[in-house]
Write a protein that holds these residues in place. Structure first.
Motif, short mmCIF file in Angstrom:
data_model
loop_
_atom_site.label_atom_id
_atom_site.label_comp_id
_atom_site.label_asym_id
_atom_site.label_seq_id
_atom_site.Cartn_x
_atom_site.Cartn_y
_atom_site.Cartn_z
N PHE A 151 -3.00 1.39 -1.16
CA PHE A 151 -3.82 0.20 -1.45
C PHE A 151 -5.16 0.61 -2.04
O PHE A 151 -5.64 0.02 -3.01
CB PHE A 151 -4.01 -0.64 -0.19
CG PHE A 151 -4.95 -1.78 -0.35
CD1 PHE A 151 -4.64 -2.86 -1.17
CD2 PHE A 151 -6.18 -1.78 0.30
CE1 PHE A 151 -5.52 -3.92 -1.32
CE2 PHE A 151 -7.06 -2.84 0.15
CZ PHE A 151 -6.73 -3.90 -0.66
N LEU A 152 -5.78 1.65 -1.48
CA LEU A 152 -7.08 2.10 -1.98
C LEU A 152 -6.98 2.62 -3.41
O LEU A 152 -7.89 2.42 -4.21
CB LEU A 152 -7.66 3.17 -1.05
CG LEU A 152 -8.10 2.67 0.32
CD1 LEU A 152 -8.58 3.84 1.18
CD2 LEU A 152 -9.16 1.60 0.21
N LEU A 153 -5.87 3.29 -3.74
CA LEU A 153 -5.66 3.74 -5.12
C LEU A 153 -5.62 2.54 -6.06
O LEU A 153 -6.20 2.58 -7.15
CB LEU A 153 -4.39 4.56 -5.24
CG LEU A 153 -4.03 5.03 -6.64
CD1 LEU A 153 -5.10 5.96 -7.19
CD2 LEU A 153 -2.67 5.71 -6.65
N MET A 154 -4.97 1.47 -5.63
CA MET A 154 -4.91 0.26 -6.46
C MET A 154 -6.31 -0.33 -6.63
O MET A 154 -6.64 -0.85 -7.70
CB MET A 154 -3.96 -0.75 -5.84
CG MET A 154 -2.51 -0.30 -5.85
SD MET A 154 -1.44 -1.31 -4.81
CE MET A 154 -1.21 -2.73 -5.84
N MET A 155 -7.15 -0.24 -5.61
CA MET A 155 -8.51 -0.78 -5.70
C MET A 155 -9.38 0.08 -6.62
O MET A 155 -10.10 -0.45 -7.46
CB MET A 155 -9.17 -0.84 -4.32
CG MET A 155 -8.53 -1.78 -3.34
SD MET A 155 -8.34 -3.45 -3.96
CE MET A 155 -6.73 -3.42 -4.66
N ILE A 156 -9.31 1.37 -6.47
CA ILE A 156 -10.10 2.28 -7.30
C ILE A 156 -9.70 2.14 -8.77
O ILE A 156 -10.54 2.23 -9.66
CB ILE A 156 -9.95 3.74 -6.81
CG1 ILE A 156 -10.62 3.88 -5.44
CG2 ILE A 156 -10.54 4.72 -7.80
CD1 ILE A 156 -10.29 5.17 -4.73
N ALA A 157 -8.41 1.88 -9.01
CA ALA A 157 -7.92 1.74 -10.38
C ALA A 157 -8.59 0.58 -11.11
O ALA A 157 -8.72 0.62 -12.33
CB ALA A 157 -6.41 1.55 -10.38
N GLY A 158 -9.03 -0.42 -10.39
CA GLY A 158 -9.71 -1.55 -11.02
C GLY A 158 -11.17 -1.29 -11.33
O GLY A 158 -11.86 -2.14 -11.87
N LEU A 159 -11.63 -0.08 -10.97
CA LEU A 159 -13.04 0.27 -11.18
C LEU A 159 -13.23 1.44 -12.14
O LEU A 159 -14.33 1.69 -12.58
CB LEU A 159 -13.69 0.61 -9.83
CG LEU A 159 -13.64 -0.50 -8.77
CD1 LEU A 159 -14.13 0.02 -7.44
CD2 LEU A 159 -14.43 -1.69 -9.22
N VAL A 160 -12.16 2.16 -12.44
CA VAL A 160 -12.21 3.32 -13.33
C VAL A 160 -11.49 2.96 -14.63
O VAL A 160 -10.29 2.67 -14.60
CB VAL A 160 -11.56 4.56 -12.67
CG1 VAL A 160 -11.57 5.74 -13.62
CG2 VAL A 160 -12.24 4.89 -11.35
N PRO A 161 -12.22 2.96 -15.74
CA PRO A 161 -11.60 2.55 -17.01
C PRO A 161 -10.34 3.36 -17.35
O PRO A 161 -10.34 4.59 -17.30
CB PRO A 161 -12.70 2.81 -18.04
CG PRO A 161 -13.97 2.74 -17.27
CD PRO A 161 -13.63 3.28 -15.90
#
Length: 111
Positions: free
Chosen positions: A77-87
């Motif tokens: 889940f955290l990987l999915m969240m970080i993905a929305g913040l890193v272009p």
């Protein structure tokens, strides 16, 4: 779960595109000389970040529901969240999520 995944997929692409375009516009705004046409364009695109923020909140909720339904771990889940913040990262994560959820979708369709 199929509708939830479809919603996630659309949101992931929208968030990813907004993040890439917003990043490019921010680079134009802050790296180019003040008053140039491209710098003004980058400055005018600032509301894009507001749209990204609101859509990202919906993305977080849908990603959370998807991870709960699929019974995934917190790091996933955290990987999915970080993905929305890193272009650019969100496109790779979306493909990874799609490949991991495909067997679950096939299983639910068969039953």
């Amino acid at each position: 779960m199929n509708k939830l995944f479809s919603t996630y997929k659309v949101l992931a692409y929208v968030v990813g595109v907004l993040l890439l375009v917003g990043t490019i516009c921010s680079l134009l705004k802050y790296l180019l000389p003040e008053g140039s046409a491209l710098q003004s364009f980058g400055d005018a695109m600032t509301p894009l970040w507001v749209a990204h923020g609101w859509i990202f909140i919906v993305y977080v909720i849908v990603a959370f529901l998807l991870t709960q339904k699929a019974r995934w771990t917190v790091p996933e889940f955290l990987l999915m969240m970080i993905a929305g913040l890193v272009p650019g990262l969100i496109f790779w994560v979306e493909r990874r999520v799609a490949s991991r959820i495909a067997p679950k979708l096939a299983e639910s369709a068969a039953s």
